[in-house]
Write a protein that holds these residues in place. Structure first.
Motif, PDB file in Angstrom:
ATOM      1  N   ALA A   1       1.103   4.133  -2.631  1.00 30.32           N
ATOM      2  CA  ALA A   1       0.652   5.441  -2.161  1.00 30.32           C
ATOM      3  C   ALA A   1       1.728   6.510  -2.288  1.00 30.32           C
ATOM      4  CB  ALA A   1       0.200   5.341  -0.707  1.00 30.32           C
TER       5      ALA A   1
ATOM      6  N   SER B   1       0.831  -1.206   0.000  1.00 31.94           N
ATOM      7  CA  SER B   1       0.000   0.000   0.000  1.00 31.94           C
ATOM      8  C   SER B   1       0.864   1.254   0.000  1.00 31.94           C
ATOM      9  CB  SER B   1      -0.939   0.001   1.209  1.00 31.94           C
ATOM     10  OG  SER B   1      -1.874  -1.054   1.128  1.00 31.94           O
TER      11      SER B   1
ATOM     12  N   GLU C   1      -3.993   1.976   0.029  1.00 30.22           N
ATOM     13  CA  GLU C   1      -3.410   2.914  -0.937  1.00 30.22           C
ATOM     14  C   GLU C   1      -4.233   4.186  -1.026  1.00 30.22           C
ATOM     15  OE1 GLU C   1      -2.690   3.324  -5.753  1.00 30.22           O
ATOM     16  OE2 GLU C   1      -3.904   1.708  -4.912  1.00 30.22           O
TER      17      GLU C   1
END
Length: 712
Positions: free
Chosen positions: A88, A84, A150
């Motif tokens: 991100a 994630s 994310e």
């Protein structure tokens, strides 16, 4: 006044979109809302859409990010944290740089800083926008966890990157060293501020609760103000307000502690309020997207200095860059990530490539991207108009629509649900629905309604026990068809009983002989000699028949949506029956010295007629056991249910004397079915069940709502 009118119109559009989405199961809710916004922008009575960018950031992004951080599954987030964070932060920065430089190269009139701002705004994904698609597509829990994690973290990284790019576009100066230092200070400062505030808020709420000062009203108001105070407080300290909201949302847990009815009631109200607020804010953003797109498109399209082909080409180029980079990045991360058990890197199989495609299209752009583009200032530091502002918003809107459309139509193709739902899976879902219904009923139990609610809760508990006993052994679809056919048998009996009653009254009216009494129990016949019992029986038959027909229409509508004329005729017959009953009662009130038939008589006759109807169904089920139409074990189970229901009705002492309790139980039972339908709708909206599963569960509720439950 214009602002107030616009708010009312937008809220009305959001409500309308929620209804329309039920009839457009293959179209995601954000797309429906965008179309409604497009239509609204063409209506003359709709006010012009203008909103202060800073107000938009505080009003929409702060509460949405707080709720997203607060509601995310922390365990699932930790399990997928590395992937994630890679998406991100790493992918968001890479997308920002790639979009910025490529768009500036393709269309040099767009300043590099402004193009970088667009790339930063296109970094965040919107898991909420595709949540409805999970009803039609099969996403694993890990994929959902990665996408939600994310979406939470890249909101913050994208917003911080966007703010620095906009600052550079406004001043025309972009110093890397200063930008990095400011980024670090803003990032760390915002995070620390959110953590400190989160700890203080947890202590404050727990202290107020311990002292007994907490009320539902103060709790909800304080919780609603929290994200706005967090954001504004952090911004006043020149640190990231977004990161402070996210950090505090992850840390705050005061609503998950404490026991007692007051805490439970406050939690229920809080959940409902935040649910409404989330739907309203998300819907408003997409409605505004649809409303603002025509103006941005018109101003850009009609501008002689802007090439229409270049505008459309830019949307295509940026969409390809965003989607292509996302796919390659996810595939690379899947390739280099080590397996948890063997700690070895795994090769990219066909299934893993498909997983990469699922997470690529499962992360469309949406709320945050649009919100950020709205915050682009109209002027730069020198007072000149911000270069290509409308065109940037138009490109961002085009990319949002492209990603949403691809997610809407490609995700169910590359991740289809497996053919059919197993009996075990449907039984597990049924148990979960019943369990949540029991919890909701238990939360609503008070000293005043305890006598009415406890039999309902007990009946749900017994249903859970029966389903657990047959878990994986019964085809719920076939069993529901048997229930429907039994209901059809019950309906035919009530229709025959009603026709016989009307014929007897007609014969009595045409003669001067004594009133004709149908074959009913002796204690009922001895009540009155003036025909009121027969008329109470007629009204009871009408009510029972109306309930059965309503359930049959709902079940048939779920399976055969093309039979609209049949549905309309059924509803017209229902209205005609109700009008006839009302007319008969009004006439009887004026022409008789006594009441035509009291509610107590009608309820008593309703239960007596239903007992007779149950006897008819039981006889029919015994006949089915000797045939091969249905599996014997299914018939046996339904037969036991009807016998329990009949025994429960017959065991009620003094129906006429306990009329108030019976009416309370009936109201509680209707309320419980409404709660059960609400639980099903909530699980559908959260992506926990599919639309097909929801239809099957609703069908069972419609069937159950007609027959008296075994222990009620």
């Amino acid at each position: 006044m214009a602002v107030f009118e616009m708010v009312l119109y937008i809220v009305a559009a959001v409500v309308l979109s929620s209804f329309l989405s039920r009839f457009l199961p293959r179209i995601s809710l954000p797309l429906v809302q965008i179309v409604l916004g497009l239509i609204a922008s063409q209506l003359s009575f709709f006010p012009d859409t203008q909103l202060d960018p800073e107000l938009f950031m505080v009003l929409f992004i702060a509460p949405l990010l707080y709720l997203e951080a607060h509601e995310i599954d922390k365990n699932a987030l930790l399990r997928s944290l590395k992937l994630s964070l890679s998406l991100a932060i790493g992918l968001a920065v890479a997308t920002m740089v790639a979009v910025g430089f490529i768009l500036h190269s393709v269309w040099p009139i767009i300043p590099l800083a402004a193009a970088l701002a667009l790339g930063a705004a296109l970094g965040p994904t919107d898991a909420v926008a595709v949540s409805s698609l999970s009803n039609e597509a099969s996403l694993t829990s890990r994929q959902i966890g990665v996408l939600k994690g994310e979406s939470l973290f890249n909101d913050a990284s994208g917003i911080v990157g966007f703010q620095f790019a906009i600052a550079a576009a406004m001043t025309g100066v972009f110093q890397v060293g200063e930008a990095v230092s400011e980024f670090v200070v803003s990032f760390i400062g915002g995070t620390l501020f959110g953590i400190v505030v989160g700890l203080v808020v947890n202590w404050l709420f727990e202290t107020i609760r311990t002292l007994g000062w907490e009320t539902t009203t103060t709790r909800i108001l304080m919780e609603l103000f929290l994200p706005f105070l967090l954001y504004l407080g952090a911004e006043s300290l020149h640190v990231s307000g977004i990161l402070s909201v996210v950090a505090a949302g992850l840390l705050i847990n005061f609503d998950r502690t404490g026991i007692g009815p007051n805490v439970a009631r406050a939690n229920i109200v809080s959940t409902s309020v935040w649910s409404v607020l989330s739907v309203s804010l998300n819907g408003t953003v997409f409605i505004l997207l649809g409303m603002i797109l025509p103006d941005a498109m018109r101003s850009s399209w009609d501008n002689a200095n802007v090439s229409n082909a270049m505008l459309l080409g830019s949307i295509s180029v940026v969409s390809v860059v965003v989607i292509g980079m996302r796919f390659l990045w996810i595939a690379l991360m899947l390739r280099i990530t080590r397996a948890e058990d063997t700690r070895q890197r795994r090769k990219m199989t066909k299934e893993r490539w498909r997983s990469a495609a699922v997470m690529t299209f499962g992360g469309p752009k949406g709320t945050i991207t649009l919100s950020l583009m709205f915050t682009i200032p109209f002027t730069v530091a020198s007072g000149a108009w911000f270069p290509m502002r409308d065109e940037l918003i138009f490109i961002a809107g085009g990319v949002i629509i492209v990603t949403l459309v691809l997610a809407n139509f490609l995700l169910p193709v590359i991740a289809p649900h497996k053919g059919g739902d197993t009996s075990e899976r449907m039984n597990e879902i049924s148990v979960e629905v019943l369990r949540r219904t029991v919890e909701e009923l238990a939360d609503r139990t008070t000293d005043e309604n305890r006598r009415a609610l406890m039999p309902i809760i007990d009946s749900y508990t017994k249903r859970i026990t029966r389903i657990k006993q047959m878990l994986g052994q019964v085809d719920m679809g076939a069993y529901q068809r048997l229930q429907i056919d039994a209901l059809e048998c019950e309906k035919e009996y009530v229709k025959q009983r009603l026709a016989e009653l009307k014929r007897n009254i007609a014969e009595h009216a045409a003669s001067t002989s004594a009133p004709t009494v149908v074959n009913t129990p002796q204690d009922v016949r001895d009540w009155s000699g003036d025909g009121s019992i027969q008329e109470a029986q007629i009204e009871a038959c009408e009510r029972l028949l109306d309930q059965i027909m309503h359930a049959m229409r709902r079940v048939d509508t779920d399976e055969q949506r093309g039979r609209i004329s049949w549905l309309m005729r059924g509803r017209m017959r229902s209205l005609q029956r109700r009008a006839t009953l009302l007319t008969r009662r009004v006439i009887g009130k004026f022409h008789r010295s006594t009441a035509l038939s009291s509610e107590r008589e009608i309820y008593t006759q309703l239960y007596l007629i239903q007992i007779d109807a149950f006897d008819r169904v039981i006889d029919w089920l015994y006949e089915q056991m000797a045939q091969d139409t249905y599996p014997t074990e299914y018939v046996s189970m339904l037969l036991m249910d009807y016998r329990r229901a009949e025994a429960a009705l017959k065991s009620r002492p003094n129906m006429a004397g306990s009329m108030e309790l019976l009416e309370s139980i009936e109201r509680a039972k209707r309320e419980s079915y409404g709660i059960e339908l609400g639980v099903i709708q909530g699980m559908l909206e959260d992506g926990q069940i599919t639309r097909a599963q929801a239809r099957a569960l609703r069908k069972n509720v419609y069937v159950m709502s007609v027959d008296a439950d075994a222990s009620v």
